[in-house]
Scaffold this motif. Sequence first.
Motif, mmCIF file in Angstrom:
data_model
loop_
_atom_site.group_PDB
_atom_site.id
_atom_site.type_symbol
_atom_site.label_atom_id
_atom_site.label_comp_id
_atom_site.label_asym_id
_atom_site.label_seq_id
_atom_site.Cartn_x
_atom_site.Cartn_y
_atom_site.Cartn_z
ATOM 1 N N UNK A 87 0.831 -1.207 0.000
ATOM 2 C CA UNK A 87 0.000 0.000 0.000
ATOM 3 C C UNK A 87 0.864 1.254 0.000
ATOM 4 N N UNK A 88 1.854 1.277 0.839
ATOM 5 C CA UNK A 88 2.751 2.425 0.940
ATOM 6 C C UNK A 88 3.957 2.024 1.744
ATOM 7 N N UNK A 89 4.948 1.435 1.088
ATOM 8 C CA UNK A 89 6.062 0.771 1.756
ATOM 9 C C UNK A 89 7.243 1.727 1.902
ATOM 10 N N UNK B 194 -1.258 -2.920 14.211
ATOM 11 C CA UNK B 194 -0.237 -3.923 13.898
ATOM 12 C C UNK B 194 -0.246 -5.119 14.842
ATOM 13 N N UNK B 195 -0.714 -4.951 16.058
ATOM 14 C CA UNK B 195 -0.728 -6.055 17.015
ATOM 15 C C UNK B 195 -1.775 -7.108 16.662
ATOM 16 N N UNK B 196 -2.745 -6.755 15.837
ATOM 17 C CA UNK B 196 -3.833 -7.686 15.512
ATOM 18 C C UNK B 196 -3.720 -8.248 14.102
ATOM 19 N N UNK B 197 -2.664 -7.925 13.367
ATOM 20 C CA UNK B 197 -2.640 -8.240 11.941
ATOM 21 C C UNK B 197 -2.670 -9.749 11.660
ATOM 22 N N UNK B 198 -2.088 -10.561 12.540
ATOM 23 C CA UNK B 198 -2.128 -11.999 12.327
ATOM 24 C C UNK B 198 -3.539 -12.566 12.462
ATOM 25 N N UNK C 69 4.019 -6.136 7.935
ATOM 26 C CA UNK C 69 4.691 -5.774 9.170
ATOM 27 C C UNK C 69 6.120 -5.322 8.999
ATOM 28 N N UNK C 70 6.717 -5.507 7.804
ATOM 29 C CA UNK C 70 8.067 -4.999 7.596
ATOM 30 C C UNK C 70 8.101 -3.482 7.790
ATOM 31 N N UNK C 71 7.007 -2.839 7.431
ATOM 32 C CA UNK C 71 6.847 -1.408 7.653
ATOM 33 C C UNK C 71 5.557 -1.225 8.458
ATOM 34 N N UNK C 72 5.690 -1.062 9.762
ATOM 35 C CA UNK C 72 4.504 -0.988 10.620
ATOM 36 C C UNK C 72 3.649 0.232 10.301
ATOM 37 N N UNK C 73 4.266 1.276 9.765
ATOM 38 C CA UNK C 73 3.477 2.462 9.401
ATOM 39 C C UNK C 73 2.504 2.126 8.276
ATOM 40 N N UNK C 74 2.922 1.260 7.342
ATOM 41 C CA UNK C 74 2.033 0.827 6.270
ATOM 42 C C UNK C 74 0.794 0.136 6.838
#
Length: 310
Positions: free
Chosen positions: A42-44, A119-123, A106-111
């Motif tokens: 999306x925006x890396x 980010x804590x719930x992405x999985x 998650x490589x770029x948490x801002x993305x």
Amino acid sequence: MAITVGVGINDPVVFSDFGERRRLLDLVETSGVDFVSTGDHLGFHGGSGFDGLVSSAVLLGSHPSVRMQIGVYLLGLRHPMPTARALATLAELAPGRLTLGVGVAGEDRREVFNAGVDPRTRGRRLDEALDLVQRLLRGDVIDHTGEFFELDQAQILPSPDPRIPILIGGKGDAAVQRTVRFGDGWLGIFCSARRFGATVDAIATAAAEAGRPVPARMGFTSWVGLDPDRAAAREHIAARMFDLYRLPYEKFQWVTASGTPADVADFLAPYVEAGAREFTLIPASASPAAGIELVGETAALLRDRFPDPS
């Protein structure tokens, strides 16, 4: 199982004019490359990237037979309903020519944050989205109230025929369990051959414990610097790694390869021995055409070294 090798192509090919894009996709087939892979962001790291489904539609629509793999689509950052509709549409456009790889991001948490996702719930979000997308692509009528998504009599028709295979990216136990539960296989990246083999073994063990078939497709994705001149190959990949990750190549040199096709085939051989049968090579080369041709040469060397046992 025979070894298959795909080429990862990005901006220069996707955004070229139609004639050049078609020429490069023709080159994929004549060079002995099995499929084309494209990424998704999306925006890396400051805004780079492009949508994996849109770029796949462009590439599939530019050639009558090339096969595509999205490696990997950040499904946890999207809603499952429009994603399933887009996938079903691609399946109508190009039946049997698309494989969907999914990753947790998650490589770029801002993305992740800028997509409206904690980010804590992405999985957990990815798992719920995977379940819903698979059911929607089967044509199920779904009533669902979950942690992240709510659907009321949702249905997607027609269902893709043949179905779209799904590969799971990532590492660690979560990726192992996700592969067993949802995947036709696993995609590794930035890992040693030893770690790759350990994950393949863990997936087989987890599948046996769950009473499920062992997912058959084990793939490895690698950036590769390719050039007839080894010094030039290293320069190509060092520049690409720095442009993308803002890190020196020394941070990646143990989990990527550079050199001639023979050098890269030597690097990949331990992954074959560890269980890999599908490779996606993202070439950093003098040009997109040179990268495709050199990936084809690498593929031929791997197939000669590891012939299809069948």
